[in-house]
Design a protein around this motif. Structure first.
Motif, PDB file in Angstrom:
ATOM      1  N   ILE A 116      28.054 -22.671 -33.089  1.00 33.59           N
ATOM      2  CA  ILE A 116      29.384 -23.087 -32.477  1.00 33.59           C
ATOM      3  C   ILE A 116      29.674 -24.703 -32.953  1.00 33.59           C
ATOM      4  CG2 ILE A 116      28.263 -23.782 -30.452  1.00 33.59           C
ATOM      5  CD1 ILE A 116      30.919 -22.592 -29.177  1.00 33.59           C
ATOM      6  N   THR A 117      30.620 -24.725 -33.472  1.00 33.48           N
ATOM      7  CA  THR A 117      31.355 -26.238 -33.484  1.00 33.48           C
ATOM      8  C   THR A 117      32.868 -26.161 -33.408  1.00 33.48           C
ATOM      9  OG1 THR A 117      31.086 -27.975 -35.139  1.00 33.48           O
ATOM     10  CG2 THR A 117      31.684 -25.915 -36.144  1.00 33.48           C
ATOM     11  N   GLY A 118      33.288 -27.341 -33.582  1.00 31.27           N
ATOM     12  CA  GLY A 118      34.674 -27.769 -33.333  1.00 31.27           C
ATOM     13  C   GLY A 118      35.030 -29.041 -33.555  1.00 31.27           C
ATOM     14  N   LEU A 119      36.548 -29.357 -33.431  1.00 32.06           N
ATOM     15  CA  LEU A 119      37.033 -30.565 -33.532  1.00 32.06           C
ATOM     16  C   LEU A 119      37.615 -31.007 -32.116  1.00 32.06           C
ATOM     17  CD1 LEU A 119      40.399 -30.637 -33.751  1.00 32.06           C
ATOM     18  CD2 LEU A 119      39.840 -29.206 -35.717  1.00 32.06           C
ATOM     19  N   SER A 120      37.545 -32.298 -32.198  1.00 32.54           N
ATOM     20  CA  SER A 120      38.095 -32.868 -30.841  1.00 32.54           C
ATOM     21  C   SER A 120      37.704 -32.464 -29.390  1.00 32.54           C
ATOM     22  CB  SER A 120      39.514 -33.182 -31.222  1.00 32.54           C
ATOM     23  OG  SER A 120      40.142 -34.051 -30.193  1.00 32.54           O
ATOM     24  N   MET A 121      38.544 -31.973 -28.776  1.00 29.48           N
ATOM     25  CA  MET A 121      38.440 -31.043 -27.811  1.00 29.48           C
ATOM     26  C   MET A 121      37.500 -29.909 -28.026  1.00 29.48           C
ATOM     27  SD  MET A 121      41.098 -28.958 -25.300  1.00 29.48           S
ATOM     28  CE  MET A 121      41.257 -27.422 -26.370  1.00 29.48           C
ATOM     29  N   GLY A 122      37.520 -29.352 -28.988  1.00 27.96           N
ATOM     30  CA  GLY A 122      36.640 -28.277 -29.600  1.00 27.96           C
ATOM     31  C   GLY A 122      35.157 -28.994 -29.784  1.00 27.96           C
ATOM     32  N   GLY A 123      34.981 -29.994 -30.260  1.00 26.68           N
ATOM     33  CA  GLY A 123      33.966 -30.684 -30.339  1.00 26.68           C
ATOM     34  C   GLY A 123      33.277 -30.951 -29.365  1.00 26.68           C
ATOM     35  N   HIS A 124      34.000 -31.453 -28.126  1.00 24.47           N
ATOM     36  CA  HIS A 124      33.301 -31.531 -26.626  1.00 24.47           C
ATOM     37  C   HIS A 124      32.844 -30.008 -26.186  1.00 24.47           C
ATOM     38  CE1 HIS A 124      33.456 -31.682 -22.420  1.00 24.47           C
ATOM     39  NE2 HIS A 124      34.250 -30.549 -22.350  1.00 24.47           N
ATOM     40  N   GLY A 125      33.773 -28.998 -26.675  1.00 32.93           N
ATOM     41  CA  GLY A 125      33.568 -27.761 -26.052  1.00 32.93           C
ATOM     42  C   GLY A 125      32.119 -27.161 -26.721  1.00 32.93           C
ATOM     43  N   ALA A 126      32.085 -27.483 -28.071  1.00 33.45           N
ATOM     44  CA  ALA A 126      30.926 -26.831 -28.696  1.00 33.45           C
ATOM     45  C   ALA A 126      29.655 -27.341 -28.076  1.00 33.45           C
ATOM     46  CB  ALA A 126      31.097 -27.011 -30.162  1.00 33.45           C
ATOM     47  N   PHE A 127      29.591 -28.561 -27.940  1.00 33.97           N
ATOM     48  CA  PHE A 127      28.307 -29.225 -27.508  1.00 33.97           C
ATOM     49  C   PHE A 127      28.122 -28.897 -25.835  1.00 33.97           C
ATOM     50  CE2 PHE A 127      26.892 -32.989 -30.318  1.00 33.97           C
ATOM     51  CZ  PHE A 127      26.715 -32.052 -31.083  1.00 33.97           C
ATOM     52  N   TYR A 128      29.272 -28.820 -25.155  1.00 38.43           N
ATOM     53  CA  TYR A 128      29.344 -28.238 -23.811  1.00 38.43           C
ATOM     54  C   TYR A 128      28.739 -27.068 -23.529  1.00 38.43           C
ATOM     55  CZ  TYR A 128      31.107 -27.780 -18.943  1.00 38.43           C
ATOM     56  OH  TYR A 128      31.131 -27.281 -17.701  1.00 38.43           O
ATOM     57  N   LEU A 129      29.232 -25.961 -24.408  1.00 46.74           N
ATOM     58  CA  LEU A 129      28.957 -24.832 -24.491  1.00 46.74           C
ATOM     59  C   LEU A 129      27.396 -24.618 -24.746  1.00 46.74           C
ATOM     60  CD1 LEU A 129      32.276 -23.027 -25.410  1.00 46.74           C
ATOM     61  CD2 LEU A 129      31.118 -22.804 -23.225  1.00 46.74           C
ATOM     62  N   ALA A 130      27.160 -25.243 -25.933  1.00 48.17           N
ATOM     63  CA  ALA A 130      25.739 -24.806 -26.448  1.00 48.17           C
ATOM     64  C   ALA A 130      24.673 -25.520 -25.731  1.00 48.17           C
ATOM     65  CB  ALA A 130      25.677 -25.423 -27.682  1.00 48.17           C
ATOM     66  N   PHE A 131      24.854 -26.829 -24.987  1.00 48.13           N
ATOM     67  CA  PHE A 131      23.999 -27.366 -24.259  1.00 48.13           C
ATOM     68  C   PHE A 131      23.514 -26.546 -22.834  1.00 48.13           C
ATOM     69  CE2 PHE A 131      24.531 -32.130 -25.292  1.00 48.13           C
ATOM     70  CZ  PHE A 131      24.330 -31.900 -26.710  1.00 48.13           C
ATOM     71  N   ARG A 132      24.797 -25.900 -22.473  1.00 51.19           N
ATOM     72  CA  ARG A 132      24.493 -25.300 -21.078  1.00 51.19           C
ATOM     73  C   ARG A 132      24.094 -23.788 -21.265  1.00 51.19           C
ATOM     74  NH1 ARG A 132      26.991 -26.878 -16.328  1.00 51.19           N
ATOM     75  NH2 ARG A 132      28.091 -25.017 -16.266  1.00 51.19           N
ATOM     76  N   HIS A 133      24.164 -23.245 -22.451  1.00 55.46           N
ATOM     77  CA  HIS A 133      23.817 -21.930 -22.989  1.00 55.46           C
ATOM     78  C   HIS A 133      23.017 -21.693 -24.139  1.00 55.46           C
ATOM     79  CE1 HIS A 133      26.490 -20.477 -19.586  1.00 55.46           C
ATOM     80  NE2 HIS A 133      27.403 -21.410 -20.124  1.00 55.46           N
ATOM     81  N   GLN A 134      21.865 -22.277 -24.154  1.00 53.39           N
ATOM     82  CA  GLN A 134      20.992 -22.426 -25.192  1.00 53.39           C
ATOM     83  C   GLN A 134      20.295 -20.825 -25.473  1.00 53.39           C
ATOM     84  OE1 GLN A 134      18.280 -25.920 -25.230  1.00 53.39           O
ATOM     85  NE2 GLN A 134      19.747 -26.745 -23.632  1.00 53.39           N
ATOM     86  N   GLU A 135      20.464 -20.071 -24.530  1.00 48.75           N
ATOM     87  CA  GLU A 135      20.051 -18.845 -24.745  1.00 48.75           C
ATOM     88  C   GLU A 135      21.132 -17.981 -25.491  1.00 48.75           C
ATOM     89  OE1 GLU A 135      22.875 -18.190 -21.582  1.00 48.75           O
ATOM     90  OE2 GLU A 135      21.654 -19.716 -21.962  1.00 48.75           O
TER      91      GLU A 135
END
Length: 270
Positions: free
Chosen positions: A136-155
């Motif tokens: 997952i990746t993204g730009l700007s708000m989506g960059g925040h979102g990609a890290f936010y989601l991946a950090f919290r859902h590493q499964e």
């Protein structure tokens, strides 16, 4: 002349037959009681092979929608073919910031992305339905979102990226509807501290999640990205980080996505 025209038509039809497929997929979100649009780019090899394909989830920025990436960087259709991966561009609302809002129960985009959408894509397409086949990746708000989601859902995701990401939202309490998602900073400070990516590094362990991020040196999110890089170094978390000339623009992201796709392709091939 007629023969040349026939050969040209056959050639064009052959090229079109091998081109990637673009679907607009409506996915029902039970958590938000609405149907959400998503662009799904399927590589040209999909119809000719039975094996499962990896999936890259590609998030848009604030003010955007699910069509942004394809309309602004149409080359991603070619990249799907080149790397034999499915690319999913979800609609994250104009300013959802991709979390489940603690003050607006109608905004549950963390649940949508990490559970409802992933399950729908895996049920609809021939995917590698495990973290080794998801990025997952993204730009700007989506960059925040990609890290936010991946950090919290590493499964769910095994690799994550961010391009010009808003990885520390606290310096921007009046911007991009953040106060509508988290409450006024002066009153709901805890919401802001708990939902900014730079404060989530403690969730990471070793190289369990493969990370890549970058930011232009003229970008207003540059300082936040540099601070995140420093924090990851301090915690001995492996990651790829790049600073390059550029600002907060589609020219920058069109260039950035090329490098990130190489990273994700290597991850999928490992």
């Amino acid at each position: 002349m007629k023969l040349k025209l026939i050969l040209l038509l056959i050639c064009c039809q052959s090229i079109l037959a091998e081109a990637s497929q673009i679907d607009t997929v409506m996915v029902n979100s039970a958590s938000m009681n609405k149907s959400i649009a998503n662009i799904v780019i399927v590589p040209d090899n999909y119809s000719r092979h039975q094996e499962s394909f990896p999936v890259l989830y590609l998030l848009h920025g604030a003010g955007g929608d699910h069509t942004n990436w394809l309309s602004k960087v149409p080359a991603i259709q070619e990249y799907a073919d080149q790397y034999d991966m499915i690319i999913v561009c979800p609609d994250g609302d104009v300013t959802s910031w991709y979390f489940d809002s603690p003050i607006d129960k109608k905004m549950r985009y963390e649940t949508y992305l990490s559970k409802e959408l992933v399950e729908s894509i895996d049920n609809t397409y021939n995917t590698i339905a495990e973290k080794s086949g998801r990025a997952i990746t993204g730009l700007s708000m989506g960059g925040h979102g990609a890290f936010y989601l991946a950090f919290r859902h590493q499964e769910v995701w095994g690799a994550a990226g961010s391009m010009s990401g808003g990885v520390d939202i606290r310096p921007f309490p009046k911007n991009w509807d953040l106060s509508k998602r988290l409450g006024d900073y002066a009153i709901y400070k805890e919401n802001w501290e708990n939902n900014t990516v730079i404060n989530m590094v403690h969730l990471l362990k070793g190289d369990n999640l493969k990370l890549i991020f970058d930011c232009g040196v003229d970008d207003f999110f540059f300082d936040a990205n540099k601070r995140l890089h420093t924090k990851l170094l301090e915690r001995n978390i492996p990651h790829d980080y790049t600073e390059r000339p550029g600002g907060h623009s589609w020219d920058y992201w069109a260039n950035s996505i090329k490098y990130q796709l190489l990273f994700f392709n290597d991850y999928f091939a490992y």
